[in-house]
Design a protein around this motif. Structure first.
Motif, PDB file in Angstrom:
ATOM      1  N   UNK A 131     -17.440 -53.197 -12.359  1.00  0.00           N
ATOM      2  CA  UNK A 131     -18.743 -52.540 -12.201  1.00  0.00           C
ATOM      3  C   UNK A 131     -19.861 -53.572 -12.258  1.00  0.00           C
ATOM      4  N   UNK A 132     -20.868 -53.410 -11.408  1.00  0.00           N
ATOM      5  CA  UNK A 132     -22.001 -54.342 -11.414  1.00  0.00           C
ATOM      6  C   UNK A 132     -22.967 -54.003 -12.556  1.00  0.00           C
ATOM      7  N   UNK A 133     -24.093 -54.654 -12.553  1.00  0.00           N
ATOM      8  CA  UNK A 133     -25.129 -54.412 -13.560  1.00  0.00           C
ATOM      9  C   UNK A 133     -25.417 -52.928 -13.705  1.00  0.00           C
ATOM     10  N   UNK A 134     -25.607 -52.490 -14.930  1.00  0.00           N
ATOM     11  CA  UNK A 134     -25.932 -51.092 -15.202  1.00  0.00           C
ATOM     12  C   UNK A 134     -25.135 -50.548 -16.362  1.00  0.00           C
ATOM     13  N   UNK A 135     -25.044 -49.234 -16.404  1.00  0.00           N
ATOM     14  CA  UNK A 135     -24.389 -48.525 -17.495  1.00  0.00           C
ATOM     15  C   UNK A 135     -23.010 -48.042 -17.085  1.00  0.00           C
ATOM     16  N   UNK A 136     -22.102 -48.042 -18.034  1.00  0.00           N
ATOM     17  CA  UNK A 136     -20.740 -47.548 -17.840  1.00  0.00           C
ATOM     18  C   UNK A 136     -20.398 -46.714 -19.079  1.00  0.00           C
ATOM     19  N   UNK A 137     -19.880 -45.522 -18.881  1.00  0.00           N
ATOM     20  CA  UNK A 137     -19.547 -44.647 -20.004  1.00  0.00           C
ATOM     21  C   UNK A 137     -18.062 -44.326 -19.973  1.00  0.00           C
ATOM     22  N   UNK A 138     -17.407 -44.564 -21.098  1.00  0.00           N
ATOM     23  CA  UNK A 138     -15.999 -44.202 -21.288  1.00  0.00           C
ATOM     24  C   UNK A 138     -15.929 -43.004 -22.225  1.00  0.00           C
ATOM     25  N   UNK A 139     -15.153 -41.994 -21.843  1.00  0.00           N
ATOM     26  CA  UNK A 139     -15.021 -40.782 -22.645  1.00  0.00           C
ATOM     27  C   UNK A 139     -14.153 -41.031 -23.874  1.00  0.00           C
ATOM     28  N   UNK A 140     -14.239 -40.130 -24.837  1.00  0.00           N
ATOM     29  CA  UNK A 140     -13.423 -40.201 -26.044  1.00  0.00           C
ATOM     30  C   UNK A 140     -11.949 -40.253 -25.670  1.00  0.00           C
ATOM     31  N   UNK A 141     -11.213 -41.134 -26.347  1.00  0.00           N
ATOM     32  CA  UNK A 141      -9.791 -41.275 -26.111  1.00  0.00           C
ATOM     33  C   UNK A 141      -9.429 -42.236 -25.002  1.00  0.00           C
ATOM     34  N   UNK A 142     -10.413 -42.729 -24.271  1.00  0.00           N
ATOM     35  CA  UNK A 142     -10.137 -43.673 -23.186  1.00  0.00           C
ATOM     36  C   UNK A 142      -9.781 -45.039 -23.769  1.00  0.00           C
TER      37      UNK A 142
END
Length: 157
Positions: free
Chosen positions: A117-128
């Motif tokens: 992923x390039x610049x910015x935000x990344x969200x991983x869910x619970x349990x990932x």
């Protein structure tokens, strides 16, 4: 910039997202509202660069990765801990996010990516889970962990 000022800056974002589920909708929201080029993204990026330069961020090193937990999960950060890592063309240790993880990707080398992923935000869910990887250069990555929860795992070689 110092740790108390950094905490105040980070609490601006954690206050905004404290009650929002960690999922793709949150990732889209963060990138739309606070993505690269936005005022808050640039403030956080500059604060991280200053913290590394001044020695209170990424003040530990292991296997070519500079890292450090700068803020514990407290009410001041709405229950999120804050870690920052500096990585260059390397994969970090595999881990699980019991409560999820929010990452702010800040390339120091133009085009550097974190987990593709390039610049910015990344969200991983619970349990990932993942093995955090920076490619195509060097990047800072800020991790927001609900309740500071992270579990490092041992993967077979």
């Amino acid at each position: 910039m110092d740790v108390p000022a950094f905490q105040a800056l980070i609490s601006r974002i954690t206050d905004e997202i404290a009650l929002i589920p960690l999922d793709s909708a949150l990732e889209s929201y963060l990138n739309a509202q606070h993505g690269p080029g936005s005022h808050l993204y640039e403030l956080i990026f500059e604060a991280c660069k200053a913290g590394v330069r001044d020695g209170w961020l990424c003040n530990r090193e292991s296997d070519g990765i500079r890292f450090g937990r700068v803020l514990k999960a407290t009410d001041a950060t709405h229950g999120f801990s804050v870690d920052v890592v500096e990585m260059e063309d390397i994969a970090g240790p595999h881990h699980v996010h019991p409560n999820g993880e929010i990452d702010l990707i800040m390339p120091l080398t133009p085009g550097a990516c974190f987990d593709s992923r390039p610049a910015g935000w990344c969200v991983y869910e619970a349990g990932s889970a993942h093995r955090p990887t920076v490619t195509q250069g060097r990047a800072l990555v800020l991790y927001l962990l609900p309740q500071g929860a992270i579990t490092f795992t041992q993967l077979a070689a």
